[in-house]
Design a protein around this motif. Structure first.
Motif, PDB file in Angstrom:
ATOM      1  N   GLY A 142       0.805  -1.224   0.000  1.00 50.10           N
ATOM      2  CA  GLY A 142       0.000   0.000   0.000  1.00 50.10           C
ATOM      3  C   GLY A 142       0.833   1.267   0.000  1.00 50.10           C
ATOM      4  N   GLN A 143       2.089   1.171  -0.415  1.00 50.06           N
ATOM      5  CA  GLN A 143       2.965   2.345  -0.411  1.00 50.06           C
ATOM      6  C   GLN A 143       3.150   2.859  -1.842  1.00 50.06           C
ATOM      7  N   THR A 144       3.889   3.937  -2.000  1.00 42.39           N
ATOM      8  CA  THR A 144       4.096   4.487  -3.346  1.00 42.39           C
ATOM      9  C   THR A 144       5.567   4.772  -3.601  1.00 42.39           C
ATOM     10  N   ILE A 145       5.933   4.749  -4.897  1.00 39.78           N
ATOM     11  CA  ILE A 145       7.230   5.259  -5.313  1.00 39.78           C
ATOM     12  C   ILE A 145       6.965   6.734  -5.615  1.00 39.78           C
ATOM     13  N   SER A 146       7.675   7.619  -4.928  1.00 36.11           N
ATOM     14  CA  SER A 146       7.401   9.052  -5.065  1.00 36.11           C
ATOM     15  C   SER A 146       7.523   9.487  -6.513  1.00 36.11           C
ATOM     16  N   LYS A 147       6.745  10.514  -6.892  1.00 37.69           N
ATOM     17  CA  LYS A 147       6.818  10.973  -8.284  1.00 37.69           C
ATOM     18  C   LYS A 147       8.194  11.579  -8.561  1.00 37.69           C
ATOM     19  N   PHE A 206       2.533  13.247   0.972  1.00 37.51           N
ATOM     20  CA  PHE A 206       3.238  11.964   1.120  1.00 37.51           C
ATOM     21  C   PHE A 206       2.376  10.971   1.879  1.00 37.51           C
ATOM     22  N   VAL A 207       2.701   9.671   1.727  1.00 37.96           N
ATOM     23  CA  VAL A 207       2.079   8.680   2.615  1.00 37.96           C
ATOM     24  C   VAL A 207       2.580   8.975   4.034  1.00 37.96           C
ATOM     25  N   PRO A 208       1.785   8.631   5.055  1.00 36.81           N
ATOM     26  CA  PRO A 208       2.173   9.039   6.407  1.00 36.81           C
ATOM     27  C   PRO A 208       3.376   8.291   6.978  1.00 36.81           C
ATOM     28  N   MET A 209       4.115   8.991   7.810  1.00 32.91           N
ATOM     29  CA  MET A 209       5.161   8.337   8.605  1.00 32.91           C
ATOM     30  C   MET A 209       4.446   7.725   9.803  1.00 32.91           C
ATOM     31  N   LEU A 210       4.505   6.404   9.899  1.00 29.79           N
ATOM     32  CA  LEU A 210       3.764   5.714  10.952  1.00 29.79           C
ATOM     33  C   LEU A 210       4.719   5.231  12.022  1.00 29.79           C
ATOM     34  N   GLU A 211       4.167   5.061  13.224  1.00 26.46           N
ATOM     35  CA  GLU A 211       5.008   4.546  14.306  1.00 26.46           C
ATOM     36  C   GLU A 211       4.978   3.033  14.314  1.00 26.46           C
ATOM     37  N   VAL A 244      14.543   8.020   5.563  1.00 24.60           N
ATOM     38  CA  VAL A 244      13.397   7.375   6.197  1.00 24.60           C
ATOM     39  C   VAL A 244      12.403   6.990   5.105  1.00 24.60           C
ATOM     40  N   GLY A 245      12.112   5.696   4.997  1.00 22.92           N
ATOM     41  CA  GLY A 245      11.162   5.219   3.996  1.00 22.92           C
ATOM     42  C   GLY A 245      11.864   4.728   2.743  1.00 22.92           C
ATOM     43  N   THR A 246      12.441   3.523   2.818  1.00 22.33           N
ATOM     44  CA  THR A 246      13.155   2.959   1.663  1.00 22.33           C
ATOM     45  C   THR A 246      12.205   2.716   0.499  1.00 22.33           C
ATOM     46  N   GLY A 247      11.016   2.214   0.806  1.00 21.86           N
ATOM     47  CA  GLY A 247      10.015   1.942  -0.229  1.00 21.86           C
ATOM     48  C   GLY A 247      10.589   1.124  -1.367  1.00 21.86           C
ATOM     49  N   SER A 248      10.493   1.676  -2.572  1.00 19.61           N
ATOM     50  CA  SER A 248      10.952   0.972  -3.778  1.00 19.61           C
ATOM     51  C   SER A 248      12.471   0.936  -3.898  1.00 19.61           C
ATOM     52  N   GLY A 249      13.150   1.857  -3.204  1.00 22.41           N
ATOM     53  CA  GLY A 249      14.612   1.946  -3.325  1.00 22.41           C
ATOM     54  C   GLY A 249      15.060   2.933  -4.393  1.00 22.41           C
ATOM     55  N   TYR A 250      14.108   3.517  -5.124  1.00 20.81           N
ATOM     56  CA  TYR A 250      14.497   4.443  -6.211  1.00 20.81           C
ATOM     57  C   TYR A 250      15.255   5.655  -5.662  1.00 20.81           C
ATOM     58  N   GLN A 251      14.699   6.278  -4.633  1.00 23.40           N
ATOM     59  CA  GLN A 251      15.365   7.453  -4.057  1.00 23.40           C
ATOM     60  C   GLN A 251      16.746   7.074  -3.503  1.00 23.40           C
ATOM     61  N   LEU A 270      15.543  -2.598   8.753  1.00 19.49           N
ATOM     62  CA  LEU A 270      14.104  -2.773   8.973  1.00 19.49           C
ATOM     63  C   LEU A 270      13.763  -2.154  10.318  1.00 19.49           C
ATOM     64  N   GLY A 271      12.744  -1.311  10.349  1.00 17.48           N
ATOM     65  CA  GLY A 271      12.340  -0.778  11.643  1.00 17.48           C
ATOM     66  C   GLY A 271      11.571   0.512  11.520  1.00 17.48           C
ATOM     67  N   ASP A 272      11.275   1.063  12.682  1.00 16.52           N
ATOM     68  CA  ASP A 272      10.588   2.344  12.774  1.00 16.52           C
ATOM     69  C   ASP A 272      11.668   3.387  13.028  1.00 16.52           C
ATOM     70  N   SER A 273      11.718   4.358  12.170  1.00 17.13           N
ATOM     71  CA  SER A 273      12.859   5.262  12.216  1.00 17.13           C
ATOM     72  C   SER A 273      12.623   6.505  13.052  1.00 17.13           C
ATOM     73  N   THR A 297      11.020  10.570   3.546  1.00 13.42           N
ATOM     74  CA  THR A 297      10.197  10.443   2.335  1.00 13.42           C
ATOM     75  C   THR A 297       8.772   9.992   2.670  1.00 13.42           C
ATOM     76  N   CYS A 298       8.334  10.274   3.919  1.00 16.08           N
ATOM     77  CA  CYS A 298       6.928  10.079   4.286  1.00 16.08           C
ATOM     78  C   CYS A 298       6.543  11.272   5.166  1.00 16.08           C
ATOM     79  N   GLY A 299       5.241  11.514   5.259  1.00 16.82           N
ATOM     80  CA  GLY A 299       4.782  12.712   5.959  1.00 16.82           C
ATOM     81  C   GLY A 299       4.842  12.545   7.472  1.00 16.82           C
TER      82      GLY A 299
HETATM   83  N1  SAH Z   1      11.752   6.694  -0.850  1.00 12.97           N
HETATM   84  C1  SAH Z   1      10.673   5.865  -1.350  1.00 12.97           C
HETATM   85  C2  SAH Z   1       9.325   6.455  -1.022  1.00 12.97           C
HETATM   86  C3  SAH Z   1       8.496   5.439  -0.377  1.00 12.97           C
HETATM   87  S1  SAH Z   1       6.969   5.998   0.316  1.00 12.97           S
HETATM   88  C4  SAH Z   1      10.815   5.571  -2.829  1.00 12.97           C
HETATM   89  O1  SAH Z   1      11.646   6.181  -3.514  1.00 12.97           O
HETATM   90  O2  SAH Z   1      10.126   4.685  -3.319  1.00 12.97           O
HETATM   91  C5  SAH Z   1       7.412   6.137   2.043  1.00 12.97           C
HETATM   92  C6  SAH Z   1       7.841   4.875   2.734  1.00 12.97           C
HETATM   93  O3  SAH Z   1       8.036   5.214   4.118  1.00 12.97           O
HETATM   94  C7  SAH Z   1       6.833   3.721   2.723  1.00 12.97           C
HETATM   95  O4  SAH Z   1       7.434   2.592   2.158  1.00 12.97           O
HETATM   96  C8  SAH Z   1       6.503   3.513   4.223  1.00 12.97           C
HETATM   97  O5  SAH Z   1       6.277   2.163   4.568  1.00 12.97           O
HETATM   98  C9  SAH Z   1       7.744   4.072   4.901  1.00 12.97           C
HETATM   99  N2  SAH Z   1       7.545   4.494   6.304  1.00 12.97           N
HETATM  100  C10 SAH Z   1       6.485   5.140   6.859  1.00 12.97           C
HETATM  101  N3  SAH Z   1       6.695   5.374   8.183  1.00 12.97           N
HETATM  102  C11 SAH Z   1       7.930   4.869   8.464  1.00 12.97           C
HETATM  103  C12 SAH Z   1       8.706   4.790   9.667  1.00 12.97           C
HETATM  104  N4  SAH Z   1       8.274   5.305  10.829  1.00 12.97           N
HETATM  105  N5  SAH Z   1       9.922   4.189   9.610  1.00 12.97           N
HETATM  106  C13 SAH Z   1      10.379   3.676   8.427  1.00 12.97           C
HETATM  107  N6  SAH Z   1       9.691   3.711   7.267  1.00 12.97           N
HETATM  108  C14 SAH Z   1       8.483   4.300   7.277  1.00 12.97           C
END
Ligand code: SAH
Length: 225
Positions: free
Chosen positions: A67-72, A216-221, A94-101, A141-144, A162-164
């Motif tokens: 349910g995540q996105t690769i940023s535009k 952005f998708v939310p930064m979650l805990e 913060v937020g590896t997601g797809s790895g593109y960034q 892997l973890g909550d950042s 890279t998340c809100g």
């Molecule tokens: N940089 C990514 C963007 C991914 S979207 C890209 O280029 O594709 C943001 C990502 O942040 C999501 O994968 C989401 O799961 C992750 N995320 C959200 N809250 C986070 C947190 N507290 N710790 C680590 N990752 C988090």
């Protein structure tokens, strides 16, 4: 598990050139950012080739796993430009997601420490970045929210979120070198893109610049294993 790396093709090269031209028109001037994005096949990171043309649209974020996105592309270019990166800098993402960034930062010579809270995404992207030989990409892997335990004594030159984030994560600010910068979208449903220059250890010495609206998708805990 083996990783499928889709070949680059002339059409992708042409789409990337067009994407970079559009980024210039939209105000991106950092030649190192443009060069990295011109070089890097974005379809390596999205998995779904049916959407390949959308991937090179500067204003399209595309869905990836969990349910995540690769940023535009524009957002990637904008945030990276705001980082004012030099080669060999250490960057916490913060937020590896797809790895593109992550890969864009590596192409610019950074040493990247990147963290993702979704286990399936973390595993897939870590493997992809290793297969692509990005030896300067270190995946966790973890909550950042407070950084990563393995790196708790390390200070970074730059932090890129890279998340809100609902508020400014103070714990992360403490892991920036003095003289370093954090680029972070702050807000809940919509965010403001902030760049914070750390001019000293005291919060009163953190200079906040507002660079406008962001979404952005939310930064979650917490982790999601
Ligand atoms: N940089 C990514 C963007 C991914 S979207 C890209 O280029 O594709 C943001 C990502 O942040 C999501 O994968 C989401 O799961 C992750 N995320 C959200 N809250 C986070 C947190 N507290 N710790 C680590 N990752 C988090």
């Amino acid at each position: 598990m083996s990783v499928l790396i889709l070949p680059d093709q002339p059409k992708y090269v042409a789409w990337r050139h067009r994407m970079v031209q559009q980024l210039r028109q939209k105000g991106i001037t950092d030649e190192n950012v443009l060069k990295a994005m011109d070089k890097l096949p974005r379809h390596w990171f999205a998995g779904n080739t049916l959407l390949d043309h959308i991937l090179y649209d500067v204003d399209q974020a595309v869905a990836i796993d969990c349910g995540q996105t690769i940023s535009k592309p524009y957002t990637v270019a904008w945030q990276t430009q705001l980082l004012q990166l030099n080669p060999f800098m250490s960057v916490f993402e913060v937020g590896t997601g797809s790895g593109y960034q992550t890969a864009v930062l590596c192409e610019m010579g950074a040493r990247v420490y990147t963290v993702e809270r979704h286990a399936p995404l973390f595993r897939k992207t870590k493997e992809l970045l290793a297969a692509l030989r990005y030896t300067h990409a270190h995946c966790f892997l973890g909550d950042s929210w407070d950084g990563i335990p393995e790196m708790k004594d390390f200070l970074y030159d730059r932090i890129l979120v890279t998340c809100g984030a609902p508020t400014l994560p103070e714990g992360l600010m403490r892991q920036l070198k003095v003289g370093g910068m954090m680029v972070i979208p702050v807000g809940t449903t919509e965010q403001r893109m902030l760049r914070i220059r750390k001019e000293g250890e005291e919060p009163s010495q953190w200079q906040v610049e507002d660079h406008g609206n962001a979404k952005f998708v939310p930064m979650l805990e917490g982790r999601n294993f």
